[in-house]
Each structure stands twice: as structure tokens, then as C-alpha cells.
Design an enzyme around this catalytic site. Structure first.
Site, PDB file in Angstrom:
ATOM      1  N   GLU A 231      25.112 -64.588 -40.548  1.00 44.65           N
ATOM      2  CA  GLU A 231      23.030 -64.784 -40.675  1.00 44.65           C
ATOM      3  C   GLU A 231      23.231 -65.943 -42.168  1.00 44.65           C
ATOM      4  O   GLU A 231      23.176 -65.831 -42.973  1.00 44.65           O
ATOM      5  CB  GLU A 231      23.178 -63.315 -41.610  1.00 44.65           C
ATOM      6  N   CYS A 265      14.497 -65.961 -44.804  1.00 45.39           N
ATOM      7  CA  CYS A 265      14.944 -66.629 -43.576  1.00 45.39           C
ATOM      8  C   CYS A 265      14.214 -66.721 -42.437  1.00 45.39           C
ATOM      9  O   CYS A 265      14.547 -67.538 -41.826  1.00 45.39           O
ATOM     10  CB  CYS A 265      16.486 -65.918 -43.192  1.00 45.39           C
TER      11      CYS A 265
END
Ligand code: NAP
Length: 469
Positions: A231, A265
Site C-alpha cells: 500500500e 495517502c
């Protein structure tokens, strides 16, 4: 990077920790193996009981854990407490659904010449989790809750600037009842990761973090033939088209860009606005960004606290300076204040060209780049003109445009008329340089499982089919 708690509000080092020795790491991996043997023998019901107990602990300790996170990385206390609640929700979600997500998948036995055939999900063993500081509890929990419910054990190598949150997590699950070794924190630097991942007792790895760290771990895991989930970073687009509610779009834009002090993010980072509504959107967006209260993250009134690290702020300053040098316009913010702490104000930048670093790089701070698009085609082209592909936001009330954007934006998630966020029910992850694999939902719990085909025949039955591999 030293393993230490440093208050980003003041820059003061509050507590330092020694890294574990190689012998201590080896012993922890040994406990993870023993814990795995114990855990895989338990029922879903047993694990669900422990997972619910972990959720109850999180609820009961929300104030203390929230304050700890705020002290270690500067997010607002309100956001930190909400993060604790979200973790408890994820624990309960997997406690409730793990058995259903990992139920045997029956196959028509007659089609495969068996008396009985099915596919079964089984845990892999100890999994290394390398995690970032930005959501210090949530990022680790997104891995831990499904992994433990599947029967895997976890070894957490957390970011070096959140050691106390890491230690809390390292005790949480055993306090809730899980067997010793089920989930442990290893206080080590990133230089220890290769040795841990190379250990044959560690079966797989997950990393949430930067693209560079992802490449490094994937290279080691590739050499070792171990499964990884990555990720990584993102530079999410936020497309605004003329039929959208512009006031709402501008307000949510500011929230999305500045959530977690701009260090998420999945924060919207590139705002791509149709030329017909560009001026109106930019004016309203700048007003919302300017109105955010920057200050002590412990205070209720604060919207934006400091950046988490000195280096993180220096990176943002350099990216903004590069854009300004090359002709960009700063519409608000754009300059760090003098004095202690790693503050950076909400900033809006326009007149961005493709040679500027902020066009292609992820900006990990409260800095929004705004782009003008002449049409939906140009908006989609700009949105996809990035090496990343984590999330994408789109604002339009036209159903055809909604479908087109959902289909054509290259991202692991598209949120229409809302901001990208994560839910336990929805898969989470990216494409392109944002990584691979999925967390959360049924997909997340299946990542670290061996999907085993089981074929049971009649020992006195017909000839075996040996025609194919
Ligand atoms: P980072 O520097 O990559 O650190 C993340 C973790 O990886 C830390 O535990 C770090 O340890 C470790 N690490 C760093 N370099 C490594 C290497 N070469 N080998 C092995 N481990 C290594 O990232 P960050 O600055 O903390 O976090 C920000 C980045 O994470 C951003 O790009 C953000 O977009 C991304 N992120 C992605 C997601 C997602 O779900 N896709 C979520 C959150 C954040 P040390 O702390 O000891 O260096």
C-alpha cells in the site's frame, strides 16, 4: 532514523528506545511460530471473542491512545480519537465476518471426478507488517484484524517515530486473550527488515509506506519468493465538473487535502477543475483552505496540526519552492512560519506546469495543486497523468459523467460526490506505483491465506485422470 518519540509541536525529543538485537528478533520470530501453531488450532468463534475484547479495550482506552498518537505525530486529538474508534469498528467487523469470508468454497464433485471437492482458506503463518506513522493505529489494524482472524500471526515493524503507539499495539491482542506470540511489535529500524523477511519462518510481508520502501521490500520478497501486499503513495485527483454543487465540492476539497495535517495517502492532492467553473471553485476553495485553524493539535478548535517530521516539512518546502521558481502562483499559504515545531499552512497553488515537481510527485503536506481542464476528456487525461493510482474523487451530478469517471479513472477507488476514505466493507488498495494487493473487505482477509484445493475420491473408484498437470 532513531527510534524515538519527538513532539512535532516543539521538536523536543520526549523518549528514545534501543533497537532490538538480532537475538531478540530471532526469539520473537520463534514466538510467532509457536503462536501460529496455537492460533491456527482455534475456532473462528474463539478468535472472534478475543477480537471483540480488543475492540472493547480500544474503546475504553480511546482517550489515552488518542493523546499518545497526537503527541507522537501531531494529528489532531479529535482525529486521533476517531482513528481509535475506527480500529474498534474494524475489529468487530472481522470478528463478525471472518468465518463467512473464509468459508469453504464447494465445487461440483462430478465435474472433477470426486466424491467431494472444495477450496479451503488456510493461514500462512507469521507475516511481517512494515507500517507508516501517518495513521499509526489504523494502518496496523487494517492488517492485524483480518490476519489474526484468519489464524496468521503478525510481526509489526512500525515507523521509528511512533514507538509508543507501536508498543501499545504489541500488547493489545495478548491483553485481549490471543495466545502469546500472536501479534508482536519489533522495535527495529528499517535496516533490520531484510534480515527478518529473509528468515524462512516469516511467510509473507505487507508494507504501507512510500514507493521507495515498497520497491525495496518487493525486491527482497521476490528473491525469497514470498507473497507481499504493498500500500504505497498516492497523488489522488479531485475532478470538479460544472453540474457539481460547487460550494460543497470546495468545502470537501479542503477537508480532503488537509485531513491528517495533509499527510494521508488518499488525500486529494491534484484538483482538476472544468474551465467553466474554475474561477468560482478556486475562490471558494481558497477561502475554505484559508479559514482552517492551524494550531496545537490537542485543542478542540484546531483543524490542522504540524507535520510529523522535520524532514517531511523540508520536503514540502522544497516542492513548493520548485513550483514557485518555475512560475506557479501561490493563492494562499506557501510559507512555513519561523520558530519551533514543523508547521506548514494550508496552501493552494495554481498555474502548474508539467515540469514542476508537484505535477508528478506526491506532496505529503497540506498543499493543493489546482489545474484547469477544458473538457471532461482533458480532466480524465490530467487525472491519469500520474505514476500513482490509489484513489480518485469526482464531482458531477450528470449520471453519464459519473459512470465515465468511475470507469476511466485509473485508481483503486473512485468516489463520486464525496471524498475517498476507507471502510472495512470496501476493498482498499492501489494500481500502478500505488502498489498491489488489497486490504479490508473479504479481499483483505484472503490475501494471506493458502487457498487449498481439497479433492476427495472413492478409493475403489475409476481410473485417475493423468492427462494434464
Ligand atoms: P516510509 O518512509 O516508506 O516508511 C514506512 C515504513 O517503512 C516505516 O516503518 C519505515 O521504517 C519503513 N521503511 C522505510 N524505508 C524502508 C526500506 N528501504 N526498507 C524497509 N522498510 C523501510 O513512509 P512514510 O514516510 O512513513 O509514510 C508516508 C508514505 O506512505 C507516503 O508515500 C504515503 O502515501 C504512504 N502511505 C500509503 C498508504 C496506503 O494505504 N497506500 C497509507 C499510508 C501512507 P522507519 O520509520 O524506521 O524508516
Amino acid at each position: 532514523m532513531p527510534i524515538a518519540t519527538t513532539n512535532p509541536v516543539t521538536g523536543e525529543v520526549l523518549k528514545t528506545f534501543d533497537a532490538l538485537t538480532d537475538e531478540q528478533v530471532d526469539a520473537a520470530i520463534g514466538r510467532a511460530v509457536t503462536g501460529f501453531r496455537a492460533l491456527r488450532a482455534t475456532s473462528f468463534e474463539q478468535r472472534a471473542g478475543w477480537m471483540r475484547a480488543a475492540a472493547d479495550l480500544l474503546d475504553a482506552e480511546q482517550d489515552d491512545v488518542g493523546a499518545l498518537m497526537t503527541q507522537e505525530m501531531g494529528k489532531t486529538l479529535a482525529a486521533a480519537k476517531a482513528e481509535v474508534t475506527k480500529c474498534a469498528t474494524a475489529c468487530r467487523f472481522y470478528a463478525e465476518h471472518a468465518e463467512q469470508f473464509l468459508a469453504d468454497e464447494p465445487v461440483d464433485p462430478s465435474a472433477v471426478g470426486a466424491v467431494r471437492a472444495y477450496a479451503r482458506y488456510q493461514p500462512l503463518g507469521p507475516v511481517l507488517a512494515v507500517m507508516p506513522w501517518n495513521f499509526p493505529l489504523w494502518q496496523a489494524m487494517r492488517f492485524a484484524a483480518p490476519a489474526l482472524m484468519a489464524g496468521n500471526t503478525g510481526l509489526l515493524k512500525h515507523a521509528s517515530n511512533v514507538p509508543q503507539t507501536a508498543l501499545y499495539l504489541g500488547e493489545l491482542f495478548t491483553r485481549a486473550g490471543f495466545p502469546a506470540g500472536a501479534f508482536q511489535t519489533l522495535l527495529v529500524g528499517s535496516d533490520a527488515v531484510e534480515r527478518i523477511l529473509t528468515d524462512p519462518r516469516v511467510r509473507a510481508a505487507t508494507l504501507t509506506g512510500s514507493e521507495g520502501a515498497g520497491r525495496s521490500i518487493a525486491a527482497i520478497a521476490g528473491r525469497e519468493l514470498k507473497k507481499t501486499v504493498l500500500e504505497l503513495g498516492g497523488s489522488d485527483p479531485y475532478v470538479v465538473l460544472p453540474t457539481a454543487d460547487l460550494d460543497r465540492a470546495a468545502q470537501v476539497a479542503a477537508t480532503s487535502r488537509c485531513q491528517n495535517n495533509g499527510q494521508s495517502c488518499i488525500a486529494a492532492k491534484r484538483f482538476i477543475v472544468h474551465t467553466d467553473v474554475y474561477d468560482q471553485f478556486v475562490d471558494t476553495f481558497v477561502a475554505h483552505m484559508s479559514a482552517l485553524t492551524v494550531g496545537d493539535p490537542m485543542m478542540d478548535a484546531t483543524d490542522v496540526g504540524p507535520l510529523a517530521t522535520e524532514q517531511g516539512r523540508a520536503d514540502v518546502e522544497e516542492q513548493v519552492a520548485d513550483a514557485v521558481d518555475k512560475g506557479a502562483t501561490v493563492r494562499c499559504g506557501g510559507k512555513a512560519p519561523e520558530g519551533a515545531g514543523w508547521w506548514y499552512p494550508p496552501t493552494v497553488i495554481t498555474d502548474i506546469t508539467r515540469d514542476m515537481r508537484i505535477f508528478s510527485e506526491e506532496v505529503f503536506g497540506p498543499v493543493a495543486g489546482v489545474y484547469r481542464a477544458a473538457s471532461i476528456d482533458e480532466a480524465i487525461e490530467l487525472a491519469n497523468a500520474t505514476s500513482y493510482g490509489l484513489g480518485a474523487n469526482a464531482w458531477t451530478d450528470d449520471p453519464q459523467e459519473q459512470q465515465r469517471l468511475a470507469g476511466e479513472l485509473d485508481a483503486g477507488a473512485v468516489f463520486v460526490n464525496g471524498m475517498v476514505t476507507s471502510y472495512p466493507q470496501l476493498p482498499f488498495g492501489g494500481v500502478k506505483n500505488s502498489g498491489y494487493g488489497r486490504e479490508l473487505s473479504a479481499a483483505g482477509i484472503r490475501e494471506f491465506c493458502n487457498l487449498k484445493s481439497v479433492w476427495i475420491g472413492d478409493s475403489g473408484g475409476a481410473d485417475v485422470d493423468s492427462a494434464t498437470e
